[in-house]
Design a protein around this motif. Structure first.
Motif, PDB file in Angstrom:
ATOM      1  N   HIS A  20       0.818  -1.206   0.000  1.00  0.00           N
ATOM      2  CA  HIS A  20       0.000   0.000   0.000  1.00  0.00           C
ATOM      3  C   HIS A  20       0.850   1.253   0.000  1.00  0.00           C
ATOM      4  O   HIS A  20       0.348   2.331   0.214  1.00  0.00           O
ATOM      5  N   ALA A  21       2.153   1.148  -0.211  1.00  0.00           N
ATOM      6  CA  ALA A  21       3.056   2.269  -0.016  1.00  0.00           C
ATOM      7  C   ALA A  21       2.932   3.326  -1.095  1.00  0.00           C
ATOM      8  O   ALA A  21       3.209   4.477  -0.841  1.00  0.00           O
ATOM      9  N   GLU A  22       2.514   2.987  -2.299  1.00  0.00           N
ATOM     10  CA  GLU A  22       2.470   3.939  -3.405  1.00  0.00           C
ATOM     11  C   GLU A  22       1.153   4.679  -3.428  1.00  0.00           C
ATOM     12  O   GLU A  22       0.294   4.425  -4.247  1.00  0.00           O
ATOM     13  N   ILE A  23       0.958   5.614  -2.528  1.00  0.00           N
ATOM     14  CA  ILE A  23      -0.248   6.421  -2.476  1.00  0.00           C
ATOM     15  C   ILE A  23       0.167   7.869  -2.633  1.00  0.00           C
ATOM     16  O   ILE A  23       0.974   8.376  -1.861  1.00  0.00           O
ATOM     17  N   ASP A  24      -0.398   8.537  -3.629  1.00  0.00           N
ATOM     18  CA  ASP A  24      -0.080   9.939  -3.883  1.00  0.00           C
ATOM     19  C   ASP A  24      -1.022  10.806  -3.070  1.00  0.00           C
ATOM     20  O   ASP A  24      -2.216  10.837  -3.312  1.00  0.00           O
ATOM     21  N   LEU A  25      -0.478  11.524  -2.118  1.00  0.00           N
ATOM     22  CA  LEU A  25      -1.313  12.372  -1.264  1.00  0.00           C
ATOM     23  C   LEU A  25      -1.388  13.786  -1.796  1.00  0.00           C
ATOM     24  O   LEU A  25      -2.058  14.632  -1.224  1.00  0.00           O
ATOM     25  N   PRO A  30      -3.420  13.599   4.865  1.00  0.00           N
ATOM     26  CA  PRO A  30      -4.601  12.780   4.589  1.00  0.00           C
ATOM     27  C   PRO A  30      -5.746  13.146   5.520  1.00  0.00           C
ATOM     28  O   PRO A  30      -5.545  13.551   6.663  1.00  0.00           O
ATOM     29  N   ALA A  31      -6.972  12.997   4.997  1.00  0.00           N
ATOM     30  CA  ALA A  31      -8.156  13.284   5.800  1.00  0.00           C
ATOM     31  C   ALA A  31      -8.321  12.252   6.894  1.00  0.00           C
ATOM     32  O   ALA A  31      -8.857  12.553   7.953  1.00  0.00           O
ATOM     33  N   ALA A  32      -7.838  11.048   6.629  1.00  0.00           N
ATOM     34  CA  ALA A  32      -7.973   9.976   7.615  1.00  0.00           C
ATOM     35  C   ALA A  32      -6.793   9.031   7.478  1.00  0.00           C
ATOM     36  O   ALA A  32      -6.168   8.951   6.423  1.00  0.00           O
ATOM     37  N   ARG A  33      -6.506   8.342   8.550  1.00  0.00           N
ATOM     38  CA  ARG A  33      -5.410   7.378   8.560  1.00  0.00           C
ATOM     39  C   ARG A  33      -5.875   6.164   9.355  1.00  0.00           C
ATOM     40  O   ARG A  33      -6.474   6.304  10.419  1.00  0.00           O
ATOM     41  N   PRO A  40      -2.743   6.016   4.827  1.00  0.00           N
ATOM     42  CA  PRO A  40      -3.483   7.277   4.691  1.00  0.00           C
ATOM     43  C   PRO A  40      -4.587   7.183   3.639  1.00  0.00           C
ATOM     44  O   PRO A  40      -4.474   6.426   2.668  1.00  0.00           O
ATOM     45  N   PHE A  41      -5.627   7.985   3.828  1.00  0.00           N
ATOM     46  CA  PHE A  41      -6.753   8.032   2.887  1.00  0.00           C
ATOM     47  C   PHE A  41      -7.179   9.468   2.687  1.00  0.00           C
ATOM     48  O   PHE A  41      -7.118  10.270   3.612  1.00  0.00           O
ATOM     49  N   ARG A  42      -7.637   9.774   1.460  1.00  0.00           N
ATOM     50  CA  ARG A  42      -8.088  11.132   1.152  1.00  0.00           C
ATOM     51  C   ARG A  42      -9.461  11.408   1.720  1.00  0.00           C
ATOM     52  O   ARG A  42      -9.819  12.540   1.964  1.00  0.00           O
TER      53      ARG A  42
END
Ligand SMILES: [Zn+2]
Length: 104
Positions: A20-25, A30-33, A40-42
């Motif tokens: 899950h490491a390749e997340i572009d923020l 992030p709005a939530a983790r 992290p999540f948008r």
């Protein structure tokens, strides 16, 4: 690795979430983790879906209700997308059919 990717350090520490490491923020926090794996999540809705699918045995009643609500919203969007995709395929089919009938 993207320069704005801040999730790698937290994802690597838990050992199991390296995929899950390749997340572009996009440079924002992030709005939530996820409290269990640190992903992290948008949107909070996406974090609720993640917890429901990846950590189902650790959910409280409130988390489970948030997951079910997010799941139903997602299901409605997916159903709408499938109908639009089916309509596009049918439209393309008949367009090609009419073009084929006119050419021959
Ligand atoms: Zn998690």
């Amino acid at each position: 690795m993207h320069p704005t990717d801040r999730s790698r350090s937290t994802a690597d520490t838990d050992g199991g979430a390296a995929s899950h490491a390749e997340i572009d923020l996009r440079g924002d926090e992030p709005a939530a983790r996820c409290p269990y794996c640190g992903r992290p999540f948008r949107e909070r809705r996406l974090e609720a879906l993640h917890r429901g699918f990846d950590h189902p045995d650790r959910l409280s009643d409130r988390d489970r209700a948030a997951f079910e609500r997010a799941y139903l919203e997602e299901r409605t969007e997916i159903r709408r997308y499938r109908l639009l995709a089916l309509g596009a395929v049918i439209l393309c089919y008949f367009c090609f059919l009419f073009v084929y009938a006119l050419v021959l």
